[in-house]
Design an enzyme around this catalytic site. Structure first.
Site, PDB file in Angstrom:
ATOM      1  N   CYS A  52       0.866  -1.177   0.000  1.00  0.00           N
ATOM      2  CA  CYS A  52       0.000   0.000   0.000  1.00  0.00           C
ATOM      3  C   CYS A  52       0.900   1.224   0.000  1.00  0.00           C
ATOM      4  CB  CYS A  52      -0.849   0.055   1.267  1.00  0.00           C
ATOM      5  SG  CYS A  52      -1.847  -1.406   1.506  1.00  0.00           S
ATOM      6  N   ARG A  71       1.403   1.689  -5.921  1.00  0.00           N
ATOM      7  CA  ARG A  71       1.550   0.750  -4.805  1.00  0.00           C
ATOM      8  C   ARG A  71       0.216   0.091  -4.413  1.00  0.00           C
ATOM      9  NH1 ARG A  71       6.332   1.394  -2.232  1.00  0.00           N
ATOM     10  NH2 ARG A  71       5.520   0.326  -0.404  1.00  0.00           N
ATOM     11  N   TRP A 103      -3.795  -1.702  -1.246  1.00  0.00           N
ATOM     12  CA  TRP A 103      -3.725  -2.942  -2.017  1.00  0.00           C
ATOM     13  C   TRP A 103      -4.118  -4.015  -1.022  1.00  0.00           C
ATOM     14  CZ3 TRP A 103      -3.374  -4.171  -6.911  1.00  0.00           C
ATOM     15  CH2 TRP A 103      -3.024  -5.475  -7.266  1.00  0.00           C
ATOM     16  N   ASN A 146       1.150   0.329   5.990  1.00  0.00           N
ATOM     17  CA  ASN A 146       1.522  -0.537   4.871  1.00  0.00           C
ATOM     18  C   ASN A 146       2.300  -1.700   5.448  1.00  0.00           C
ATOM     19  OD1 ASN A 146       2.526  -1.680   2.478  1.00  0.00           O
ATOM     20  ND2 ASN A 146       4.290  -0.313   2.492  1.00  0.00           N
ATOM     21  N   GLY A 147       1.894  -2.932   5.127  1.00  0.00           N
ATOM     22  CA  GLY A 147       2.599  -4.114   5.636  1.00  0.00           C
ATOM     23  C   GLY A 147       1.584  -5.123   6.125  1.00  0.00           C
ATOM     24  N   GLU A 182      10.307 -20.547 -17.920  1.00  0.00           N
ATOM     25  CA  GLU A 182      10.015 -19.174 -17.498  1.00  0.00           C
ATOM     26  C   GLU A 182      11.133 -18.231 -17.978  1.00  0.00           C
ATOM     27  OE1 GLU A 182       7.548 -17.616 -16.586  1.00  0.00           O
ATOM     28  OE2 GLU A 182       8.275 -15.825 -15.567  1.00  0.00           O
ATOM     29  N   LYS A 187      10.603 -15.032 -20.541  1.00  0.00           N
ATOM     30  CA  LYS A 187      11.002 -13.655 -20.231  1.00  0.00           C
ATOM     31  C   LYS A 187      11.793 -13.059 -21.392  1.00  0.00           C
ATOM     32  CE  LYS A 187       8.836 -12.942 -17.650  1.00  0.00           C
ATOM     33  NZ  LYS A 187       7.866 -13.657 -16.894  1.00  0.00           N
ATOM     34  N   GLU A 190       9.500 -12.472 -24.524  1.00  0.00           N
ATOM     35  CA  GLU A 190       8.459 -11.433 -24.482  1.00  0.00           C
ATOM     36  C   GLU A 190       9.002 -10.019 -24.359  1.00  0.00           C
ATOM     37  OE1 GLU A 190       5.667 -11.488 -21.181  1.00  0.00           O
ATOM     38  OE2 GLU A 190       7.194 -12.243 -19.836  1.00  0.00           O
ATOM     39  N   HIS A 204      16.686 -35.050 -29.378  1.00  0.00           N
ATOM     40  CA  HIS A 204      15.585 -35.590 -30.185  1.00  0.00           C
ATOM     41  C   HIS A 204      15.078 -34.558 -31.186  1.00  0.00           C
ATOM     42  CE1 HIS A 204      15.403 -39.215 -27.719  1.00  0.00           C
ATOM     43  NE2 HIS A 204      15.638 -38.401 -26.699  1.00  0.00           N
ATOM     44  N   LYS A 214      -1.042  -6.707 -19.878  1.00  0.00           N
ATOM     45  CA  LYS A 214      -0.753  -7.280 -18.555  1.00  0.00           C
ATOM     46  C   LYS A 214      -1.762  -8.376 -18.228  1.00  0.00           C
ATOM     47  CE  LYS A 214       1.306  -7.504 -14.545  1.00  0.00           C
ATOM     48  NZ  LYS A 214       2.559  -8.292 -14.568  1.00  0.00           N
TER      49      LYS A 214
HETATM   50  O1  M6R Z   1      -2.689 -12.710 -14.296  1.00  0.00           O
HETATM   51  P1  M6R Z   1      -2.281 -14.087 -14.672  1.00  0.00           P
HETATM   52  O2  M6R Z   1      -1.245 -14.675 -13.784  1.00  0.00           O
HETATM   53  O3  M6R Z   1      -3.438 -15.000 -14.855  1.00  0.00           O
HETATM   54  O4  M6R Z   1      -1.623 -13.922 -16.114  1.00  0.00           O
HETATM   55  C1  M6R Z   1      -1.248 -15.031 -16.873  1.00  0.00           C
HETATM   56  C2  M6R Z   1      -0.329 -14.650 -17.993  1.00  0.00           C
HETATM   57  O5  M6R Z   1      -0.968 -13.802 -18.898  1.00  0.00           O
HETATM   58  C3  M6R Z   1       0.939 -13.977 -17.481  1.00  0.00           C
HETATM   59  O6  M6R Z   1       1.576 -14.779 -16.541  1.00  0.00           O
HETATM   60  C4  M6R Z   1       1.931 -13.678 -18.618  1.00  0.00           C
HETATM   61  O7  M6R Z   1       2.385 -14.862 -19.180  1.00  0.00           O
HETATM   62  C5  M6R Z   1       3.068 -12.853 -18.050  1.00  0.00           C
HETATM   63  N1  M6R Z   1       2.784 -11.465 -18.155  1.00  0.00           N
HETATM   64  C6  M6R Z   1       4.370 -13.142 -18.686  1.00  0.00           C
HETATM   65  O8  M6R Z   1       5.398 -12.440 -18.090  1.00  0.00           O
END
Ligand code: M6R
Length: 611
Positions: A2, A32, A79, A105-106, A483, A487, A490, A506, A606
């Site tokens: 927060c 925040r 938050w 906040n916390g 993962e 990163k 993307e 393979h 997002k």
């Molecule tokens: O909000 P969510 O965790 O459901 O989102 C799922 C994906 O859209 C999300 O993890 C996406 O792959 C990431 N932004 C990648 O960094």
């Protein structure tokens, strides 16, 4: 996470309504948290509180923040962690007499005990928050005849968890009382005016001189005075005043050039908050549901799916349960199997991803019970689930998920450990050992960021001109490789693919030629020899090999690989969190060197709310 703020000023310094000043400060802290907000101001001799659910701008209009006058006030942007976003749960919180207002906040981890104790003494609570106990505790010590600052100190001494607190009271109307432990807090040092705030951007319009408070510090400010104590002794703060030269835009990112980098660096705190906010009684409820289920399914999209793959590995290996993990948009694959004896664990940081929501709804129609893991209190997926467990990463602004991934894994690791203990798959000493190592992980992440960020910057210079990268791992190293590849793909727009290392022969190895980068994630002793073999195969084709390995294997891999990241020697089942951090930093720095904006990668949103 927060944002809190407080301002106290001499009456001839303040040239506009204090409510408007607090509103502007809060707008700079909105990153925040933004599910509810509020202000408390002492108008004459009365405490006026205006708060509610919603965004600051809408609330400010509706509740007329800008028409609130006074010389001292506090504000909060929330938050939600304890208690859903609602008018009652919005801060500031007040005591029974309506003379003390607190913003926080916390997470107060012992708030339930404190609340019961205070209720038994006649205090009446109006919200479900952990914060409200602070106002009532101070009231309780005042009832015992202590002066305000002593009562505040006694109250703070009772709190366990993390906090940045600001408090005002009509009993001493020219002061803001504050305290800090783990959650950030700064003092803005103006002439005839002082501010306290969660972050520097909130104060910058009024002063560029700040003191960053340290853990355990407590005190008060008046328009002309700053008093700070630590362990009961006054602190000499004069040498600690810093002059800030950042622009306001830079400041809202806490001095970082991008939110993504800030969020990577926030991971130690996000992990501390998540781990300390976990209620073991709730985890036991989750375990009971899993234990009673015939089958366990796990789902999520993108990064959340990768967290699901880590969870699958841990649940199978540690707790010996039968788990099927699937990508949310592919939910039909297992739908026919699912029935009312089963449980679906749905992972979604936003709680709104349409693919995950559709999977949840479809599995519910089959009678499955749903456990949600989310970062957004009261979002759709948790709301539609039987149990919601929340990560406490705070808002994530960068499109690439970073701190929400590591905090998801933290929660899923605790669930796996508790379940393994309850099922007798871990002895009490093993369970205690792993739980205490898990508490050390936030510190390890801090060290990894410090040690490896410069290396990532060097490596990024090599990667930035490449068009393809492989990420290979075995066991728990596979979801981390996936993962890491996501990163890089993307935010740096470099084609990156992850495979179980055993699969490379393979097919994928056909692409490897001189200088082709291959990243290996080595977590588990069991796979070391096999991965050494895979590295040799890549070297034989002149690949550029990079490995993340536990300290004990650094020499071994150092002789083979072009680049080695030394990782901590902890139990490999706790390694996924530390191992992803250098891969996040590598993707970030490669993106920046390629002249891209890592916060807003092209074509991506997002939260994906269309199928
Ligand atoms: O909000 P969510 O965790 O459901 O989102 C799922 C994906 O859209 C999300 O993890 C996406 O792959 C990431 N932004 C990648 O960094």
């Amino acid at each position: 996470m927060c944002g809190i703020v407080g301002i106290v000023a001499l009456s001839d310094i303040i040239r506009e309504p204090i409510g408007r000043i607090i509103r502007r400060c809060l707008e700079r802290l909105e990153y925040r948290g933004y599910d509810s907000a509020g202000i408390a101001v002492i108008e004459g001799s009365k405490l006026v509180v205006k708060k509610g659910k919603g965004k600051i701008q809408e609330l400010a209009k509706k509740l007329e923040f800008d028409h609130t006058h006074g010389i001292v006030g506090i504000g909060h942007t929330r938050w939600a962690t304890h208690g859903k976003p609602s008018d009652e749960n919005a801060h500031p919180h007040v005591d029974c007499t309506g003379t003390i207002a607190v913003v926080h906040n916390g997470i107060i981890s012992n708030y339930l005990e404190l609340r019961h104790e205070l209720e038994s003494k006649g205090h009446v609570f109006k919200s479900e928050t952990d914060t409200e106990v602070i106002a009532h505790l101070v009231e309780e010590y005042l009832r015992q005849g202590l002066p305000v600052f002593e009562a505040f100190k006694r109250a703070v001494a009772r709190l366990e968890g993390t906090y940045a607190i600001a408090m005002i009271t009509t009993l001493e109307p020219g002061k803001i009382f504050f305290a800090r432990l783990t959650s950030p807090l700064v003092i803005g040092v103006g002439d005839g005016l002082k501010l306290v705030a969660s972050d520097i951007p909130a104060v910058l319009e009024y002063t560029n001189r700040v003191i960053v408070l340290r853990d355990g510090e407590i005190g008060y400010v008046t328009p002309t005075e700053i008093y700070i104590e630590h362990n009961g002794k006054p602190v000499d703060w004069k040498q600690r005043v810093r002059v800030i030269t950042w622009s306001l835009d830079m400041a809202s990112k806490g001095g970082y050039p991008h939110f993504m980098l800030k969020e990577i660096h926030e991971q130690p705190l996000a992990l501390v908050n998540t781990l300390s906010g976990i209620e073991i009684s709730q985890i036991k409820e989750v375990c009971k549901l899993i234990e009673s289920a015939d089958r366990i399914f796990i789902t999520g999209a993108g990064t959340s799916y990768h967290a699901g793959l880590v969870a699958e590995y841990l649940l199978v290996e540690l707790a010996g349960v039968d788990v099927h993990t699937f990508i949310a948009s592919e939910y039909r694959k297992f739908l026919n199997l699912a029935d009312d004896g089963d449980v679906l664990i749905a992972i979604s940081q936003s709680g709104e991803t349409i693919d995950t929501l559709m999977a949840v709804r479809a599995f519910k129609t089959r009678g499955c019970r749903i456990i949600a893991i989310s970062n957004v209190v009261d979002s759709t997926i948790p709301r539609e689930s039987d149990i919601a467990v929340y990560t406490r990463a705070g808002p994530e602004i960068g499109v690439a998920a970073t701190k929400t991934f590591t905090t998801q894994i933290a929660v899923l690791t605790v669930i796996s450990l508790v379940l393994a203990r309850e099922r007798g798959m871990l002895r009490p000493d093993e369970y205690n050992f792993l739980m205490s190592q898990l508490q050390e992980v936030p510190k390890l992440v801090e060290t990894i960021i410090r040690m490896h960020e410069p290396k990532c910057q060097v490596l990024a210079k090599y990667l930035k001109d490449k068009t393809n990268v492989y990420y290979l791992g075995r066991g728990l190293g596979v979801p981390i490789a996936m993962e890491g590849a996501l990163k890089l793909k993307e935010i740096a727009y470099i084609h990156a693919e992850a495979y179980p290392a055993g699969e490379s022969k393979h097919g994928p190895i056909a692409l490897v030629e001189t200088g082709y980068p291959v990243v290996f994630t080595v977590l588990d002793d069991y796979y070391v020899d096999a991965i050494v073999g895979n590295v040799m195969e890549m070297k034989a084709r002149d690949a550029f090999t990079i490995a993340l390995v536990p300290r004990k294997y650094v020499t071994k891999f150092g002789k083979l690989c072009d680049f080695v990241f030394e990782m901590p020697n902890i139990d490999y089942r706790l390694s996924p969190i530390p191992y992803i951090v250098p891969l996040q930093l590598l993707a970030y720095h490669t993106s920046v060197l390629r002249g891209l904006d890592p916060d807003k990668p092209r074509n991506l949103a997002k939260t994906v709310t269309v199928e």
